[in-house]
Design a protein around this motif. Structure first.
Motif, PDB file in Angstrom:
ATOM      1  N   ALA A   1       0.842  -1.202   0.000  1.00 37.33           N
ATOM      2  CA  ALA A   1       0.000   0.000   0.000  1.00 37.33           C
ATOM      3  C   ALA A   1       0.876   1.250   0.000  1.00 37.33           C
ATOM      4  O   ALA A   1       0.602   2.213  -0.730  1.00 37.33           O
ATOM      5  CB  ALA A   1      -0.940  -0.013   1.207  1.00 37.33           C
ATOM      6  N   ARG A   2       1.937   1.221   0.805  1.00 36.00           N
ATOM      7  CA  ARG A   2       2.859   2.358   0.837  1.00 36.00           C
ATOM      8  C   ARG A   2       3.448   2.599  -0.556  1.00 36.00           C
ATOM      9  O   ARG A   2       3.507   3.733  -1.035  1.00 36.00           O
ATOM     10  CB  ARG A   2       3.978   2.128   1.851  1.00 36.00           C
TER      11      ARG A   2
ATOM     12  N   CYS B   1       2.184   1.794  -3.443  1.00 36.36           N
ATOM     13  CA  CYS B   1       1.157   2.322  -4.353  1.00 36.36           C
ATOM     14  C   CYS B   1       0.940   3.804  -4.134  1.00 36.36           C
ATOM     15  O   CYS B   1       0.810   4.562  -5.090  1.00 36.36           O
ATOM     16  CB  CYS B   1      -0.165   1.558  -4.164  1.00 36.36           C
ATOM     17  N   SER B   2       0.903   4.220  -2.891  1.00 39.33           N
ATOM     18  CA  SER B   2       0.641   5.625  -2.592  1.00 39.33           C
ATOM     19  C   SER B   2       1.853   6.503  -2.872  1.00 39.33           C
ATOM     20  O   SER B   2       1.751   7.491  -3.598  1.00 39.33           O
ATOM     21  CB  SER B   2       0.217   5.774  -1.131  1.00 39.33           C
ATOM     22  N   GLU B   3       2.988   6.143  -2.320  1.00 41.08           N
ATOM     23  CA  GLU B   3       4.174   7.006  -2.403  1.00 41.08           C
ATOM     24  C   GLU B   3       4.913   6.883  -3.729  1.00 41.08           C
ATOM     25  O   GLU B   3       5.292   7.891  -4.327  1.00 41.08           O
ATOM     26  CB  GLU B   3       5.119   6.708  -1.239  1.00 41.08           C
TER      27      GLU B   3
ATOM     28  N   GLU C   1       1.710   6.812  -6.788  1.00 39.27           N
ATOM     29  CA  GLU C   1       0.628   7.788  -6.684  1.00 39.27           C
ATOM     30  C   GLU C   1      -0.703   7.216  -7.156  1.00 39.27           C
ATOM     31  O   GLU C   1      -1.497   7.880  -7.827  1.00 39.27           O
ATOM     32  CB  GLU C   1       0.982   9.067  -7.438  1.00 39.27           C
ATOM     33  N   ASP C   2      -0.952   5.953  -6.792  1.00 42.88           N
ATOM     34  CA  ASP C   2      -2.191   5.256  -7.160  1.00 42.88           C
ATOM     35  C   ASP C   2      -3.033   5.069  -5.902  1.00 42.88           C
ATOM     36  O   ASP C   2      -2.929   4.057  -5.207  1.00 42.88           O
ATOM     37  CB  ASP C   2      -1.868   3.912  -7.817  1.00 42.88           C
ATOM     38  N   GLU C   3      -3.844   6.071  -5.621  1.00 48.25           N
ATOM     39  CA  GLU C   3      -4.650   6.042  -4.392  1.00 48.25           C
ATOM     40  C   GLU C   3      -5.774   5.014  -4.464  1.00 48.25           C
ATOM     41  O   GLU C   3      -6.217   4.518  -3.435  1.00 48.25           O
ATOM     42  CB  GLU C   3      -5.199   7.443  -4.090  1.00 48.25           C
TER      43      GLU C   3
ATOM     44  N   THR D   1      -5.613   1.894  -5.800  1.00 46.66           N
ATOM     45  CA  THR D   1      -5.061   0.606  -5.364  1.00 46.66           C
ATOM     46  C   THR D   1      -4.646   0.686  -3.903  1.00 46.66           C
ATOM     47  O   THR D   1      -4.828  -0.280  -3.149  1.00 46.66           O
ATOM     48  CB  THR D   1      -3.881   0.187  -6.272  1.00 46.66           C
ATOM     49  N   PHE D   2      -4.111   1.814  -3.484  1.00 45.69           N
ATOM     50  CA  PHE D   2      -3.779   2.028  -2.069  1.00 45.69           C
ATOM     51  C   PHE D   2      -5.003   1.753  -1.201  1.00 45.69           C
ATOM     52  O   PHE D   2      -4.933   1.001  -0.224  1.00 45.69           O
ATOM     53  CB  PHE D   2      -3.282   3.463  -1.863  1.00 45.69           C
ATOM     54  N   ASP D   3      -6.134   2.344  -1.560  1.00 47.59           N
ATOM     55  CA  ASP D   3      -7.368   2.174  -0.793  1.00 47.59           C
ATOM     56  C   ASP D   3      -7.802   0.708  -0.756  1.00 47.59           C
ATOM     57  O   ASP D   3      -8.190   0.188   0.303  1.00 47.59           O
ATOM     58  CB  ASP D   3      -8.474   3.043  -1.400  1.00 47.59           C
TER      59      ASP D   3
END
Length: 181
Positions: free
Chosen positions: A134-135, A137-139, A142-144, A146-148
């Motif tokens: 998740a980290r 994907c987000s950092e 920048e895919d929020e 998939t992060f979610d």
């Protein structure tokens, strides 16, 4: 003339339309790869849980049989979510047993029926992987979206781990067997 129309239609069907969702193809490919690894982990843990469900016995048979069934059904849904997300990103979801075995980060234990302690350890391992994925994907990507998804799956595994942990807290554990396994 109808034949030409049919050939044109077939040619149009062959065109792969890539998602235009604000993520470059390289990022989407990276995310699809990560999703397929997570899918492999999920399939392996689902299979282990189903194995435990099929082979449970003893005084707590009914409770464990029901718990394992509830958990593997939830994980089946998680598998669908992961595969569908890979498709949304313009990739393909893996689907063969060999691909799942090749990509999983969990350890297989052929010939053994997983007990609650080993399933708990696999859930906790999955949670750690999901947290890191998740980290990334987000950092990194920048895919929020998939992060979610990964965070929601992580929370489901945290709850499943809590249930297994709560079940075994008062069970006597053979430390020699647990350490050697």
């Amino acid at each position: 003339m109808g034949n030409n129309h049919k050939n044109s239609l077939n040619a149009l069907q062959q065109i792969l339309i890539q998602p235009n969702i604000g993520l470059d193809i390289e990022v989407r490919q990276s995310v699809v790869s990560l999703l397929n690894i997570t899918l492999a982990d999920e399939v392996i843990l689902t299979t282990k849980t189903r194995n435990a469900h099929w082979n449970v016995r003893g005084l707590d048979f009914f409770e464990l049989h029901t718990l394992f069934e509830t958990q593997y059904q939830l994980m089946n849904n998680i598998c669908d979510e992961l595969a569908e997300r890979a498709r949304m990103m313009g990739g393909l979801a893996i689907g063969s047993l060999q691909e799942f075995l090749d990509k999983t980060r969990l350890k297989e234990q052929p010939g053994t029926v997983p007990d609650t302690l080993h399933l708990l350890a696999d859930h906790e391992t999955s949670i750690r992987f999901l947290r890191e994925d998740a980290r990334k994907c987000s950092e990194d990507n920048e895919d929020e979206g998939t992060f979610d998804l990964l965070i929601s799956i992580m929370r489901m595994h945290e709850k499943m781990a809590w249930m297994l942990r709560s079940f075994i807290e008062n069970e006597p554990i053979d430390l020699k067997k647990s350490i050697l396994s």
